[in-house]
Design a protein around this motif. Structure first.
Motif, PDB file in Angstrom:
ATOM      1  N   UNK A 191       1.264  -1.057   0.070  1.00 37.73           N
ATOM      2  CA  UNK A 191      -0.026  -0.317   0.164  1.00 37.73           C
ATOM      3  C   UNK A 191       0.879   1.105   0.344  1.00 37.73           C
ATOM      4  N   UNK A 192       2.135   0.788   0.609  1.00 36.96           N
ATOM      5  CA  UNK A 192       2.879   2.781   0.874  1.00 36.96           C
ATOM      6  C   UNK A 192       3.174   2.632  -0.892  1.00 36.96           C
ATOM      7  N   UNK A 193       3.595   1.603  -0.738  1.00 37.55           N
ATOM      8  CA  UNK A 193       4.842   1.719  -2.287  1.00 37.55           C
ATOM      9  C   UNK A 193       3.585   1.854  -3.251  1.00 37.55           C
ATOM     10  N   UNK A 194       2.275   2.265  -2.690  1.00 37.40           N
ATOM     11  CA  UNK A 194       1.399   2.833  -4.636  1.00 37.40           C
ATOM     12  C   UNK A 194       0.919   4.135  -3.823  1.00 37.40           C
TER      13      UNK A 194
ATOM     14  N   UNK B  50      15.687   3.250  -2.777  1.00 32.11           N
ATOM     15  CA  UNK B  50      15.664   4.517  -3.663  1.00 32.11           C
ATOM     16  C   UNK B  50      14.109   4.417  -3.734  1.00 32.11           C
ATOM     17  N   UNK B  51      13.386   4.109  -3.274  1.00 29.49           N
ATOM     18  CA  UNK B  51      11.566   4.917  -2.690  1.00 29.49           C
ATOM     19  C   UNK B  51      11.413   4.833  -1.136  1.00 29.49           C
ATOM     20  N   UNK B  52      12.664   5.017  -0.608  1.00 30.07           N
ATOM     21  CA  UNK B  52      12.294   5.475   1.224  1.00 30.07           C
ATOM     22  C   UNK B  52      10.800   4.418   1.493  1.00 30.07           C
ATOM     23  N   UNK B  53      11.525   3.220   1.103  1.00 30.77           N
ATOM     24  CA  UNK B  53      10.456   2.122   1.674  1.00 30.77           C
ATOM     25  C   UNK B  53      11.594   1.620   2.934  1.00 30.77           C
ATOM     26  N   UNK B  54      12.865   1.314   3.105  1.00 31.51           N
ATOM     27  CA  UNK B  54      13.406   0.833   3.769  1.00 31.51           C
ATOM     28  C   UNK B  54      13.406   1.957   5.080  1.00 31.51           C
ATOM     29  N   UNK B  55      12.464   3.364   4.994  1.00 37.64           N
ATOM     30  CA  UNK B  55      11.848   3.396   6.397  1.00 37.64           C
ATOM     31  C   UNK B  55      10.532   3.325   7.467  1.00 37.64           C
TER      32      UNK B  55
END
Lengths: 303, 258
Positions: A191-194, B50-55
């Motif tokens: 969901x965050x990735x969207x 690269x898309x700040x997902x690791x945060x």
């Protein structure tokens, strides 16, 4: 000649697969018997209790008045009247309790699972643990001291609901917390990735995924507080008539009716005790049934 | 559409643990870049940064810069939610939303962003599913739950969901590692088509896959357990797999370690 043949026929080494050894068969038998006995010990009292309640109480439930009338004007020795007022009281007190405990409990669980870090979360978890160990009479006395002692407000069904909240809250927090933790982290990340913000992820993805379990937990918690007796003894007065006002006046619930009629030694009183007990069991059973149905309907479909 | 990424001296930490050390690389638009390397070398961590997902992981932080067409995504004025909307991601295991139908899964990003025009949503759903080579297989059962599809179909559904919000970049974290060879082939073909419109970065453990789908390949390695991962080299895929500059790369590719 024959001897050589039999030597040849005999396998050079014992076969790899042997029959089950006698010792293992014995152990298996002993364990099976023990487990079976334990099951009987657990089930017998339950069945016995159900049979007793049904046998002694079901005749009371057969009259239509039982479900539609109160005990207003009914004399102790009379077999007339019903427990409509007590059913109303039990349902009202439980529903009001749920109206307060469910939002608070679910939100607290969301905090613990999705946001809680560090000291505040640990303290909250610890407090919930303590609260779940508080005996119902203590919860009742606390509300008595606060509501009636400190605030100077009278006995009422609402005070009962407040003390039931204290008993229901930890159950709701715990069950909701567990259900939310079962939601895979991958779904949140998807969901965050969207580009969906966290709060929306929780409301639209996490909660719907966990909904079935949360609803079941809430229903079971409600069934659990329905039969609580200590708060109704302390916080509200007995009444023979119907009262819909939760903030004022006496209101009877099924446990309170059972407790009051226990002091009536006449056959009519005894019948009312067992009848009310059976009615309470049926109500709680209905709640559990509804919980099962609701969870089945809100469960995640894969076909 | 399709922006370039420049990573400059990126260090990634989990709490006190230094996970990735000093990565500098450039990803041109409309290309496929593969990250390869042994387990634990930090390639997924770099991808997720690269898309700040690791945060999302508590305690994770970065030092250094990640530029998307020259704009630093770690600048203090940048909203991470906006970054993730611009840079989409496909995960290792297919993860369709279990409560939603196939159609709702595809348009979940738009719906949750507030788009409610049915006609528009249906158009996006069809376009994205066609883009993910899944339309023909699901067009008659769009209202069935996403979980009713096979693993390979679910992964293409997730790709359709990721491209439905029209990101500039698509990150893929081992997208085929849970799939059978036929589904893997379908995804690889799809990657080849997607690179016409998107910048793609893919992490893979399968070196043949890296050789098949990517234009350039980055090899990551780590000196030992507890040591930070490093970018050993990045070059055209052909060069990496035929004549790499570093001995470690050649050893890894030829199967001498890892």
């Amino acid at each position: 000649m024959t001897t050589t043949e039999s030597t040849l026929d005999r396998p050079a080494s014992p076969p790899a697969f042997q029959p089950v050894s006698g010792a293992r068969k014995t152990k298996n038998l002993v364990a099976t018997v023990l487990v079976g006995l334990a099951f009987l010990v657990a089930v017998v009292p339950l069945v016995w209790l159900l049979i007793t309640v049904v046998a002694k109480g079901f005749t009371a439930l057969l009259s239509a008045d039982w479900w539609t009338h109160s005990l207003k004007g009914v004399l102790p020795e009379e077999f007339t009247g019903g427990v409509y007022h007590a059913i109303i009281g039990t349902l009202l007190q439980t529903l009001v309790c749920a109206l307060i405990a469910v939002p608070v409990g679910v939100l607290a669980a969301i905090y613990l699972v999705e946001y809680g870090r560090g000291r505040l979360a640990r303290t909250t978890t610890f407090m919930v643990d303590i609260l779940s160990g508080v005996p119902s009479i203590v919860a009742a006395l606390f509300v008595f001291a606060l509501w009636i002692g400190t605030f100077g407000l009278g006995q009422s069904a609402f005070a009962v609901s407040l003390s039931l909240v204290l008993l229901m809250l930890p159950v709701v927090v715990r069950s909701t917390e567990e259900m939310l933790r079962l939601v895979p982290q991958e779904l949140r990340e998807a969901s965050y990735a969207l580009g969906v913000p966290k709060w929306k992820t929780i409301v639209k993805i996490v909660l719907p995924t966990a909904l079935s379990g949360v609803v079941t937990g809430v229903m079971l918690a409600m069934a659990r507080v329905m039969g609580e007796t200590a708060p109704v003894l302390v916080l509200v007065g007995y009444s023979k008539s119907i009262n819909f006002n939760i903030f004022d006046g006496n209101m009877t619930s099924l446990p309170l009716l059972i407790y009051t009629e226990l002091t009536n030694p006449l056959p009519a009183g005894q019948l009312r005790v067992w009848g009310a007990a059976l009615t309470l069991i049926i109500l709680i059973m209905l709640f559990n049934l509804v919980a099962t149905v609701v969870s089945r309907f809100s469960a995640i479909k894969t076909k | 559409m399709a922006k370039r990424i420049d990573v400059k001296d990126l260090n990634i930490f989990y709490g006190k643990f230094h996970a990735v050390d000093g990565v500098t690389l450039a990803v041109p638009p409309r290309s496929v870049t593969a990250f390869i390397g042994p387990s634990g070398c930090g390639k997924s961590t770099v991808l997720r940064s690269l898309n700040r997902m690791h945060e999302v992981t508590p305690g994770a932080r970065v030092e250094g810069k990640v530029l998307l067409d020259g704009e630093d995504i770690y600048a203090s004025s940048v909203d991470p939610v906006e970054v993730r909307r611009t840079i989409g991601m496909v995960f290792q295991r297919p993860n369709p939303f279990p409560t939603m139908s196939i159609r709702d899964n595809v348009v979940a990003g738009l719906k949750l962003a507030g788009v409610s025009n049915r006609k528009q949503l249906n158009e996006v759903a069809e376009r994205s599913l066609r883009g993910a080579n899944l339309w023909a297989e699901v067009k008659d059962r769009l209202d069935k739950p996403g979980g009713s599809l096979s693993g390979g179909q679910q992964q293409r559904l997730c790709i359709a969901r990721a491209i439905a919000v029209q990101p500039d970049v698509l990150l893929m974290d081992e997208p085929c590692s849970a799939l059978d060879p036929i589904s893997t082939l379908a995804i690889e073909d799809l990657i080849g088509e997607l690179k016409k419109d998107f910048t793609i970065v893919i992490v893979t453990h399968n070196m043949q896959q890296a050789a098949r789908v990517s234009d350039q390949t980055a090899f990551f390695n780590l000196a030992g357990v507890g040591q930070p991962g490093k970018l050993v080299e990045i070059d055209d895929t052909e060069k990496i797999f035929s004549n790499p500059n570093q001995q470690a790369t050649e050893d890894y590719i030829s199967g001498r370690f890892g």
